[in-house]
Every structure is written in C-alpha cells, then in structure tokens.
Write an enzyme that holds these catalytic residues in place. Sequence first.
Site, PDB file in Angstrom:
ATOM      1  N   HIS A  13      26.780   0.799   6.892  1.00 39.92           N
ATOM      2  CA  HIS A  13      26.951  -0.351   7.792  1.00 39.92           C
ATOM      3  C   HIS A  13      25.738  -1.265   7.669  1.00 39.92           C
ATOM      4  O   HIS A  13      24.747  -1.111   8.389  1.00 39.92           O
ATOM      5  CB  HIS A  13      27.131   0.137   9.237  1.00 39.92           C
ATOM      6  CG  HIS A  13      27.503  -0.942  10.205  1.00 39.92           C
ATOM      7  ND1 HIS A  13      28.503  -0.802  11.153  1.00 39.92           N
ATOM      8  CD2 HIS A  13      27.030  -2.198  10.400  1.00 39.92           C
ATOM      9  CE1 HIS A  13      28.617  -1.900  11.865  1.00 39.92           C
ATOM     10  NE2 HIS A  13      27.721  -2.763  11.441  1.00 39.92           N
ATOM     11  N   THR A  98      30.758 -11.654   5.057  1.00 42.40           N
ATOM     12  CA  THR A  98      31.897 -12.502   5.399  1.00 42.40           C
ATOM     13  C   THR A  98      32.065 -13.559   4.312  1.00 42.40           C
ATOM     14  O   THR A  98      31.197 -14.435   4.186  1.00 42.40           O
ATOM     15  CB  THR A  98      31.625 -13.219   6.746  1.00 42.40           C
ATOM     16  OG1 THR A  98      30.959 -12.317   7.637  1.00 42.40           O
ATOM     17  CG2 THR A  98      32.908 -13.738   7.357  1.00 42.40           C
ATOM     18  N   PRO A  99      33.136 -13.488   3.523  1.00 42.21           N
ATOM     19  CA  PRO A  99      33.344 -14.543   2.525  1.00 42.21           C
ATOM     20  C   PRO A  99      33.498 -15.884   3.238  1.00 42.21           C
ATOM     21  O   PRO A  99      34.192 -15.970   4.251  1.00 42.21           O
ATOM     22  CB  PRO A  99      34.647 -14.124   1.833  1.00 42.21           C
ATOM     23  CG  PRO A  99      34.803 -12.669   2.129  1.00 42.21           C
ATOM     24  CD  PRO A  99      34.194 -12.466   3.481  1.00 42.21           C
ATOM     25  N   ASP A 167      35.409 -12.466  10.239  1.00 40.01           N
ATOM     26  CA  ASP A 167      34.618 -12.928  11.391  1.00 40.01           C
ATOM     27  C   ASP A 167      35.586 -13.203  12.540  1.00 40.01           C
ATOM     28  O   ASP A 167      36.634 -13.825  12.335  1.00 40.01           O
ATOM     29  CB  ASP A 167      33.861 -14.209  10.991  1.00 40.01           C
ATOM     30  CG  ASP A 167      32.898 -14.679  12.074  1.00 40.01           C
ATOM     31  OD1 ASP A 167      33.299 -14.743  13.253  1.00 40.01           O
ATOM     32  OD2 ASP A 167      31.741 -14.984  11.728  1.00 40.01           O
ATOM     33  N   GLY A 197      31.540  -9.917  13.909  1.00 40.26           N
ATOM     34  CA  GLY A 197      31.348 -11.212  14.560  1.00 40.26           C
ATOM     35  C   GLY A 197      31.181 -11.018  16.056  1.00 40.26           C
ATOM     36  O   GLY A 197      31.343  -9.903  16.578  1.00 40.26           O
ATOM     37  N   GLU A 227      31.191  -2.907  21.331  1.00 39.63           N
ATOM     38  CA  GLU A 227      29.855  -3.510  21.526  1.00 39.63           C
ATOM     39  C   GLU A 227      29.754  -4.098  22.929  1.00 39.63           C
ATOM     40  O   GLU A 227      28.676  -4.232  23.485  1.00 39.63           O
ATOM     41  CB  GLU A 227      29.599  -4.596  20.481  1.00 39.63           C
ATOM     42  CG  GLU A 227      29.349  -4.038  19.098  1.00 39.63           C
ATOM     43  CD  GLU A 227      29.217  -5.141  18.066  1.00 39.63           C
ATOM     44  OE1 GLU A 227      30.250  -5.748  17.716  1.00 39.63           O
ATOM     45  OE2 GLU A 227      28.088  -5.403  17.624  1.00 39.63           O
TER      46      GLU A 227
HETATM   47  P1  5GP Z   1      27.287 -11.988   6.660  1.00 43.05           P
HETATM   48  O1  5GP Z   1      28.691 -11.502   6.888  1.00 43.05           O
HETATM   49  O2  5GP Z   1      27.174 -13.479   6.839  1.00 43.05           O
HETATM   50  O3  5GP Z   1      26.703 -11.531   5.363  1.00 43.05           O
HETATM   51  O4  5GP Z   1      26.371 -11.280   7.777  1.00 43.05           O
HETATM   52  C1  5GP Z   1      26.179 -11.810   9.067  1.00 43.05           C
HETATM   53  C2  5GP Z   1      27.433 -11.686   9.900  1.00 43.05           C
HETATM   54  O5  5GP Z   1      27.726 -10.304  10.150  1.00 43.05           O
HETATM   55  C3  5GP Z   1      27.301 -12.298  11.294  1.00 43.05           C
HETATM   56  O6  5GP Z   1      27.597 -13.670  11.288  1.00 43.05           O
HETATM   57  C4  5GP Z   1      28.303 -11.490  12.105  1.00 43.05           C
HETATM   58  O7  5GP Z   1      29.605 -12.005  11.937  1.00 43.05           O
HETATM   59  C5  5GP Z   1      28.246 -10.116  11.465  1.00 43.05           C
HETATM   60  N1  5GP Z   1      27.322  -9.214  12.189  1.00 43.05           N
HETATM   61  C6  5GP Z   1      26.070  -8.872  11.844  1.00 43.05           C
HETATM   62  N2  5GP Z   1      25.546  -8.002  12.736  1.00 43.05           N
HETATM   63  C7  5GP Z   1      26.490  -7.785  13.652  1.00 43.05           C
HETATM   64  C8  5GP Z   1      26.550  -6.948  14.811  1.00 43.05           C
HETATM   65  O8  5GP Z   1      25.612  -6.237  15.199  1.00 43.05           O
HETATM   66  N3  5GP Z   1      27.724  -6.989  15.513  1.00 43.05           N
HETATM   67  C9  5GP Z   1      28.782  -7.747  15.130  1.00 43.05           C
HETATM   68  N4  5GP Z   1      29.891  -7.685  15.864  1.00 43.05           N
HETATM   69  N5  5GP Z   1      28.754  -8.513  14.032  1.00 43.05           N
HETATM   70  C10 5GP Z   1      27.622  -8.539  13.305  1.00 43.05           C
END
Ligand code: 5GP
Length: 362
Positions: A13, A98-99, A167, A197, A227
């Site tokens: 994760h 997230t693409p 997301d 997200g 969460e």
């Molecule tokens: P990315 O997908 O842009 O590489 O990583 C950042 C994204 O992961 C954030 O915009 C969010 O959507 C998701 N994210 C990162 N950490 C968390 C978390 O602790 N909880 C949740 N629900 N989403 C997270």
Amino acid sequence: REWCVALPKVELHAHLNGSVRNSTLLELAKQLAEKGIIVFEDVKDVIMKNGRSLPECFKLFDLFHILTTDHDTVTRIAKEVVEDFAAENVVYLEIRTTPKNNEAKGMTKRSYMNAVIKGLKAAEAVDVVLFDSNSRTNDTLTCTPTIELDGDTKKKRIYVRLLLSIDRRETTLAALDTVNLALEMKDQGVIGIDLSGNPVVGEWETYLPALQHAKELGIPITIHCGEVANRKEIQAVLDFCPQRLGHVCCLNDVEWKKLKSLMIPVEICLTSNVMTGGAPSLELHHFADLYNAKHPLSLCTDDCGLFSTSLSNEYFLVAATFGLSKPELFHLAQEAVQYIFADENVKKSLKEVFKDAGKRLT
Ligand code: 5GP
C-alpha cells in the site's frame, strides 16, 4: 532499526504521489516558482510541515499534483520512488497511482501510465522486475536480492507491480475507463485496482459498477475502507469482499467481527493512521487486535514522503510499540507474500528470498 532495514519487505500500500522525496518536491516547486506559477515560500512551508490531518493531506495532494503532473516529472518520481523502496530492501512493491487526464499537458490516463512505466524502467540503479517472466523467476535470489554487475558492484532486485487507483472524485464512466486501462495494460506490470481519494467525497454507488466490472474481469481489487465512520459504506465494502482492504480504522464491533470472519487481508498503515486521526495513538492502533486474532496483515507506508516514514520504520514501530521479537517481525514480513496480487511464480521467488534471509536474520 538496522535490522528492520536489512529485513526483506513486501510493500502493498504505497501511493506514488505520496511517496515522493521532499527534496524532489522542493526542487519542482522552485522550478514552478521561477516560472511565476506558485510562490515558493508558501509551498515550502506546506511541504515541510509536520501536521497532516486527513483534510490537510488531500489539499497537499492537490498541490503535489500541480508539481508532478507532466510526463517527464511523472517518469522522474516513479524512478526515484522505486529506487527508494529498493534501498530499504523492499523486495516486492505494489505501487498504486491514479491515472490522470490533463488536456493542458497533452496527458491521457494511458500516457500518464506510460510515463510511470518509463520511470520504473529507467531505475538503472536497481534491478526492477516488472513483468512475469519464467526465466527471471527461476533465478536464485539471495537474501538481499542482488545481481552481479562488473566486479564487486551489485544491484538490488525488486519486483514491481502497479495498481490503478480510482479517485473518489471520479464519475462512474471515468472509473470504468481506469478498469479498462488496467485490463489493457495487464502485460505491462498493471495488476490490480484500488479505490482511494478523500473518504468524505463521493458515493460508493458511483464506483460500484467499475469495481464490479473489475471483479468480473478477474482483476484483483483493494479498497480504502473505514478511514471515516461511514457505516453504510463500510458495510457495502465488506459485502463486496475485495481481495484486500486498506486502513480499516473506524469499524464498529459488528464490522470487526465480519471482517475477521471474512479473513480479508488488511494493509496496515500505522504512521498514516495516527497522523491523520484514524487511530488515536500507536499504542491503541487496531494492529494489535488484528495481530492477536491472527488476521492476515501486511505493514505498509501509505505515503512515505507525506508522512516522513519508511517501511523499515513501520516494522521498527511495531517492535517498539507492541514488543514483537525479531522472529515475529520476520514472520510478519514473510506472511505478506501470501497477500500479493502477483502470480505463483513471483510468490515462489519471494519465498526463496525469505528462506535465504531467514538463515542470516533469525
Ligand atoms: P497518486 O494516485 O496521485 O499517485 O497519489 C496520490 C493520491 O492517492 C491522492 O490524491 C489520493 O487520491 C490517494 N491517497 C493517498 N493517500 C491516501 C490516503 O491515506 N487515503 C486515501 N483515501 N487516499 C489516499
């Protein structure tokens, strides 16, 4: 601590944009400030700040995305993130991201993912194994898996797989696009789907068709669950019964019981949960209850950049807080192999890695 670094580890994760080095974020912020797009001093304070409540984290991610979302930068951060995990002796990494479509940057979800993969392949300092390949998995791996370079120099080997995140701000159609992209890219290291997200945004029903589609296609799924105390959604997520769950902080007694009876493996993110308020303290974290119940668990970082942690540190915290011995920590790390989304060949290789490491570390 050194022992926890030497321990081979499995990371299940980790969000790409949450795992970026602070030094890289600061460098990117400086470049954008020079172009007059942001004010460096404002951004610097935000990046270096320690308090990370859940709403603050999502504001930060919006900032990170301004800093990182162009193809070259995505490639750079993917390369650095995999190198950083390998340096920690992470031997198997599922990195989730997230693409993103970004018209201004000529970016599609597909081109974003291509940029990520380019970064993983560019990590020349480490031996990244991104595809299933029989010839590789027959290799004999040593406890800190390395391959010989010329002379004495050795490269650390790390198996990497990608999870595509949906997301919670996305529509049903956008979520379906992500699942279809995962299917399209399954021969390029993409192995599963994640739902993440801001947990106070969006409705479960919006993502359900896409998650259902992924399930029908046989794509493994992991979901951020509990969460916040959204009873209806926690119930629905448990009923959906994904392959893994992230966090599971705010469950009530009935939900704990159900989770335990379903035996869904949980990705435990100690530092993240304490910082964002999902757990009241390290000592009172639900890790202890699940561990004592012999529930399937895997220690994870979530966002090692954002929360200034590392997977070695998460193992160290478990030892320091809950008194696990070295053999118990080793067993915890080894058990995580069972919950990876990659195939049996990879599992077999990882089991060898742990077998060899066991001779040295236990
Ligand atoms: P990315 O997908 O842009 O590489 O990583 C950042 C994204 O992961 C954030 O915009 C969010 O959507 C998701 N994210 C990162 N950490 C968390 C978390 O602790 N909880 C949740 N629900 N989403 C997270």
